[in-house]
Design a protein around this motif. Structure first.
Motif, PDB file in Angstrom:
ATOM      1  N   ALA A   1       0.835  -1.209   0.000  1.00 53.08           N
ATOM      2  CA  ALA A   1       0.000   0.000   0.000  1.00 53.08           C
ATOM      3  C   ALA A   1       0.869   1.258   0.000  1.00 53.08           C
ATOM      4  CB  ALA A   1      -0.940  -0.011   1.203  1.00 53.08           C
TER       5      ALA A   1
ATOM      6  N   LEU B   1      -7.196   2.559   1.375  1.00 47.74           N
ATOM      7  CA  LEU B   1      -6.662   1.208   1.308  1.00 47.74           C
ATOM      8  C   LEU B   1      -6.626   0.669   2.731  1.00 47.74           C
ATOM      9  CD1 LEU B   1      -3.656   1.529  -1.203  1.00 47.74           C
ATOM     10  CD2 LEU B   1      -6.034   0.926  -1.686  1.00 47.74           C
TER      11      LEU B   1
ATOM     12  N   CYS C   1      -5.785  -2.271   5.337  1.00 46.02           N
ATOM     13  CA  CYS C   1      -4.915  -3.437   5.484  1.00 46.02           C
ATOM     14  C   CYS C   1      -5.352  -4.256   6.696  1.00 46.02           C
ATOM     15  CB  CYS C   1      -3.466  -3.001   5.646  1.00 46.02           C
ATOM     16  SG  CYS C   1      -2.821  -2.082   4.231  1.00 46.02           S
TER      17      CYS C   1
ATOM     18  N   ILE D   1      -5.367  -6.397   1.336  1.00 38.07           N
ATOM     19  CA  ILE D   1      -5.663  -4.984   1.125  1.00 38.07           C
ATOM     20  C   ILE D   1      -7.069  -4.903   0.543  1.00 38.07           C
ATOM     21  CG2 ILE D   1      -5.031  -2.864  -0.083  1.00 38.07           C
ATOM     22  CD1 ILE D   1      -2.193  -4.020  -0.351  1.00 38.07           C
TER      23      ILE D   1
ATOM     24  N   ILE E   1      -9.627  -2.362  -1.236  1.00 34.54           N
ATOM     25  CA  ILE E   1      -9.616  -1.098  -1.978  1.00 34.54           C
ATOM     26  C   ILE E   1     -11.000  -0.474  -1.920  1.00 34.54           C
ATOM     27  CG2 ILE E   1      -9.125   0.016  -4.188  1.00 34.54           C
ATOM     28  CD1 ILE E   1      -7.490  -2.546  -4.911  1.00 34.54           C
TER      29      ILE E   1
ATOM     30  N   ARG F   1      -4.966   0.441  -8.686  1.00 34.12           N
ATOM     31  CA  ARG F   1      -5.338  -0.979  -8.773  1.00 34.12           C
ATOM     32  C   ARG F   1      -4.301  -1.769  -9.578  1.00 34.12           C
ATOM     33  NH1 ARG F   1     -10.690  -2.212  -7.413  1.00 34.12           N
ATOM     34  NH2 ARG F   1     -11.913  -0.376  -6.822  1.00 34.12           N
TER      35      ARG F   1
END
Length: 344
Positions: A40, A162, A164, A181, A183, A195
């Motif tokens: 990320a 993003l 995590c 992750i 999105i 992406r």
């Protein structure tokens, strides 16, 4: 790789909700949450840019950023406000080179959990400054009964995020190296660049464990609720015991945690004049009492130390008893401190 399609679908289904919808293409599987954070950061920031990182905060953020040539700017958390973000200080750090804001909730090392209203205030800053968020939510849902965990993406209308996470903490399997992750970009602010970048970065190595991927759907969707309940009950009980015991020790000021696995304790250094700092305090604590606490200098926050509350209850009580004995041996009241200064 980014993970098997069926496994990405399982993660998307687990976290999908009307406020923050997810599909398999919104999920990248990684080798643990640490790799998720690394990917990320790599996709959001370029060398020469800067990121905003909490202080105190998980040391990996700084380690990874500096290895990529990314500057780290530390924003303050406020212990007197249960470790909420100092929003004014945070916003003052933003400049034209700011690539992202890291928000760790629930927090390592603080054990804090942000309220819905505070998360909305954080999002307002990010929105005003057009800064995306890297949300480290590995301790998501690991909050005590009197708190509620709010994934920050469920509150965002225009800030791309993003998020995590992984299996290590909530499912208590750190060695299985399974992270992800998520999105969240409903307004397509990231576009294809982020992406595609994540997909390419994830293909540099084999990534998530194949064997664990085979069990992932079952782990996520068939773990009995009592497993989570029992884990949180033990953590809450240990947190309460530790907080009560350390609160009674002169010279220490613990900050009550609301989740995760940790508790932060302030050392009133003026009452321990023979120690130069928290590192020396904790080193002597190890050598004299065989109790290991991490000095908060490790988290860019001197004169505190972190306690891990995952050990059995009897060990928590024994550790607190030894910490009390250590502090009573070295504590100096106002008069003792004054005498020491006169001797100098």
């Amino acid at each position: 790789s980014s993970g098997y399609q069926s496994c990405r679908e399982a993660v998307a289904a687990y976290y999908n909700c009307p406020e923050a919808p997810l599909k398999a293409q919104d999920v990248i599987l990684t080798s643990g949450c640490s790799q998720a954070i690394e990917l990320a950061l790599a996709v959001l920031a370029n060398p020469g840019q800067n990121i905003l990182v909490p202080r105190p905060g998980f040391s990996l953020y700084k380690t990874l950023a500096l290895s990529m040539g990314i500057e780290v700017k530390l924003y303050n958390l406020l212990p007197e406000k249960a470790w909420e973000i100092d929003l004014e200080h945070l916003e003052s750090l933003v400049d034209e080179k700011t690539a992202c804001l890291i928000v760790n909730n629930p927090s390592n090392p603080c054990g804090s959990v942000f309220s819905k209203s505070h998360l909305q205030e954080i999002l307002a800053v990010a929105s005003r400054q057009c800064v995306p968020i890297l949300a480290d939510e590995i301790y998501g849902d690991m909050v005590f009964a009197d708190c509620k965990y709010e994934p920050i993406a469920t509150l965002s209308t225009n800030v791309p995020i993003l998020s995590c996470g992984g299996l290590a903490k909530r499912w208590l399997v750190p060695g299985w190296r399974m992270g992800w992750i998520l999105i969240h970009d409903r307004r397509d602010i990231f576009g294809n660049e982020i992406r595609d970048g994540l997909l390419r970065l994830s293909q540099r190595i084999l990534g998530p464990c194949t064997i664990v991927q085979g069990a992932l759907e079952r782990i996520l969707h068939r773990t009995p609720p009592e497993f989570y309940h029992n884990t949180l009950s033990i953590l809450k009980s240990n947190a309460d015991l530790c907080y009560a015991a350390l609160s009674a020790i002169p010279g220490l000021q613990p900050v009550r945690p609301a989740g995760a696995m940790y508790l932060m304790v302030e050392i009133e250094m003026e009452h321990f004049p023979e120690f130069e700092n928290d590192v020396e305090f904790t080193e002597r604590l190890i050598s004299e009492q065989s109790v290991f606490c991490l000095p908060a200098t490790c988290f860019e926050y001197p004169n505190f130390f972190r306690v891990v509350i995952t050990v059995p209850e009897e060990m928590i009580l024994e550790a607190c008893s030894r910490i009390q004995e250590f502090c009573e041996m070295h504590y100096q009241g106002a008069e003792g401190t004054q005498d020491l200064e006169c001797d100098k």
